[in-house]
Write a protein that holds these residues in place. Sequence first.
Motif, PDB file in Angstrom:
ATOM      1  N   PHE A   6       0.830  -1.213   0.000  1.00 35.25           N
ATOM      2  CA  PHE A   6       0.000   0.000   0.000  1.00 35.25           C
ATOM      3  C   PHE A   6       0.860   1.257   0.000  1.00 35.25           C
ATOM      4  O   PHE A   6       0.537   2.238  -0.647  1.00 35.25           O
ATOM      5  CB  PHE A   6      -0.952   0.002   1.195  1.00 35.25           C
ATOM      6  N   MET A   7       1.962   1.238   0.731  1.00 41.08           N
ATOM      7  CA  MET A   7       2.837   2.406   0.766  1.00 41.08           C
ATOM      8  C   MET A   7       3.489   2.623  -0.594  1.00 41.08           C
ATOM      9  O   MET A   7       3.595   3.760  -1.068  1.00 41.08           O
ATOM     10  CB  MET A   7       3.896   2.231   1.853  1.00 41.08           C
ATOM     11  N   ILE A   8       3.901   1.553  -1.234  1.00 39.26           N
ATOM     12  CA  ILE A   8       4.525   1.671  -2.558  1.00 39.26           C
ATOM     13  C   ILE A   8       3.511   2.163  -3.578  1.00 39.26           C
ATOM     14  O   ILE A   8       3.788   3.073  -4.363  1.00 39.26           O
ATOM     15  CB  ILE A   8       5.140   0.318  -2.969  1.00 39.26           C
ATOM     16  N   ALA A   9       2.309   1.586  -3.567  1.00 46.08           N
ATOM     17  CA  ALA A   9       1.261   2.024  -4.498  1.00 46.08           C
ATOM     18  C   ALA A   9       0.876   3.477  -4.231  1.00 46.08           C
ATOM     19  O   ALA A   9       0.694   4.261  -5.175  1.00 46.08           O
ATOM     20  CB  ALA A   9       0.038   1.118  -4.371  1.00 46.08           C
ATOM     21  N   LEU A  44      -9.299   7.781  -4.527  1.00 47.23           N
ATOM     22  CA  LEU A  44      -9.715   6.384  -4.616  1.00 47.23           C
ATOM     23  C   LEU A  44      -8.736   5.485  -3.865  1.00 47.23           C
ATOM     24  O   LEU A  44      -9.152   4.569  -3.145  1.00 47.23           O
ATOM     25  CB  LEU A  44      -9.829   5.951  -6.080  1.00 47.23           C
ATOM     26  N   PHE A  45      -7.450   5.759  -4.008  1.00 42.85           N
ATOM     27  CA  PHE A  45      -6.453   4.982  -3.276  1.00 42.85           C
ATOM     28  C   PHE A  45      -6.682   5.093  -1.772  1.00 42.85           C
ATOM     29  O   PHE A  45      -6.611   4.099  -1.055  1.00 42.85           O
ATOM     30  CB  PHE A  45      -5.035   5.444  -3.627  1.00 42.85           C
ATOM     31  N   LEU A  46      -6.942   6.311  -1.289  1.00 40.51           N
ATOM     32  CA  LEU A  46      -7.144   6.506   0.147  1.00 40.51           C
ATOM     33  C   LEU A  46      -8.368   5.751   0.655  1.00 40.51           C
ATOM     34  O   LEU A  46      -8.349   5.195   1.753  1.00 40.51           O
ATOM     35  CB  LEU A  46      -7.260   7.993   0.473  1.00 40.51           C
ATOM     36  N   VAL A  47      -9.421   5.715  -0.137  1.00 44.09           N
ATOM     37  CA  VAL A  47     -10.627   4.979   0.265  1.00 44.09           C
ATOM     38  C   VAL A  47     -10.325   3.486   0.337  1.00 44.09           C
ATOM     39  O   VAL A  47     -10.680   2.811   1.325  1.00 44.09           O
ATOM     40  CB  VAL A  47     -11.797   5.285  -0.700  1.00 44.09           C
ATOM     41  N   VAL A  48      -9.638   2.964  -0.670  1.00 48.00           N
ATOM     42  CA  VAL A  48      -9.284   1.541  -0.664  1.00 48.00           C
ATOM     43  C   VAL A  48      -8.332   1.235   0.491  1.00 48.00           C
ATOM     44  O   VAL A  48      -8.471   0.212   1.174  1.00 48.00           O
ATOM     45  CB  VAL A  48      -8.660   1.140  -2.026  1.00 48.00           C
ATOM     46  N   TYR A  49      -7.394   2.127   0.722  1.00 48.81           N
ATOM     47  CA  TYR A  49      -6.450   1.965   1.832  1.00 48.81           C
ATOM     48  C   TYR A  49      -7.186   1.941   3.170  1.00 48.81           C
ATOM     49  O   TYR A  49      -6.878   1.129   4.049  1.00 48.81           O
ATOM     50  CB  TYR A  49      -5.423   3.093   1.790  1.00 48.81           C
ATOM     51  N   GLY A  50      -8.157   2.814   3.327  1.00 45.44           N
ATOM     52  CA  GLY A  50      -8.935   2.844   4.563  1.00 45.44           C
ATOM     53  C   GLY A  50      -9.741   1.574   4.770  1.00 45.44           C
ATOM     54  O   GLY A  50      -9.801   1.046   5.883  1.00 45.44           O
ATOM     55  N   ILE A  51     -10.343   1.075   3.701  1.00 44.81           N
ATOM     56  CA  ILE A  51     -11.110  -0.176   3.804  1.00 44.81           C
ATOM     57  C   ILE A  51     -10.182  -1.331   4.165  1.00 44.81           C
ATOM     58  O   ILE A  51     -10.483  -2.142   5.054  1.00 44.81           O
ATOM     59  CB  ILE A  51     -11.873  -0.460   2.492  1.00 44.81           C
ATOM     60  N   ALA A  52      -9.036  -1.405   3.485  1.00 40.43           N
ATOM     61  CA  ALA A  52      -8.080  -2.483   3.769  1.00 40.43           C
ATOM     62  C   ALA A  52      -7.536  -2.374   5.192  1.00 40.43           C
ATOM     63  O   ALA A  52      -7.369  -3.392   5.876  1.00 40.43           O
ATOM     64  CB  ALA A  52      -6.938  -2.448   2.766  1.00 40.43           C
ATOM     65  N   LEU A  74      -5.706   9.485   8.204  1.00 42.91           N
ATOM     66  CA  LEU A  74      -6.434   9.033   7.018  1.00 42.91           C
ATOM     67  C   LEU A  74      -7.603   9.958   6.697  1.00 42.91           C
ATOM     68  O   LEU A  74      -7.795  10.361   5.541  1.00 42.91           O
ATOM     69  CB  LEU A  74      -6.925   7.591   7.212  1.00 42.91           C
ATOM     70  N   ALA A  75      -8.373  10.329   7.708  1.00 41.51           N
ATOM     71  CA  ALA A  75      -9.510  11.239   7.486  1.00 41.51           C
ATOM     72  C   ALA A  75      -9.036  12.598   6.990  1.00 41.51           C
ATOM     73  O   ALA A  75      -9.640  13.188   6.085  1.00 41.51           O
ATOM     74  CB  ALA A  75     -10.319  11.386   8.776  1.00 41.51           C
TER      75      ALA A  75
END
Length: 124
Positions: A6-9, A44-52, A74-75
């Motif tokens: 996630f950090m790399i992406a 979109l990345f942040l939303v996916v990151y938050g869900i994960a 995150l928020a």
Amino acid sequence: MIFDGFMIAGTIVCAVSVLLGLWSTARHRFPTDASILSLAAVELFLVVYGIAAGVRQSGGETLVGAAWEFWGYLATAILVVLLAGWWGIGEKSRWSNLVMAAAGFTVFVMLFRMQQVWIGQGIF
């Protein structure tokens, strides 16, 4: 420091957003679809990151730092991207590209800090 996928992406997505914003600013252009969509990709990345992160935490993974700090970062990152996107769409000047580039860089710094809170290893 250990970097996960996630950090790399996130680094790649933020870097593309920053570079597009700086390129558009240097070329004296108004916000283009590419720069606005790159900011949408960061969101979109942040939303996916938050869900994960929620799934990982509910599955038993613990944060080394404080949970409120991680979720607060995150928020805040989500809000920064939303406000920069609103600014970029609302103000059609070349400087709004710079605001969007700054948002991408800010999110990268916040991702780095979230990684430190999750794993607990500092760079220094």
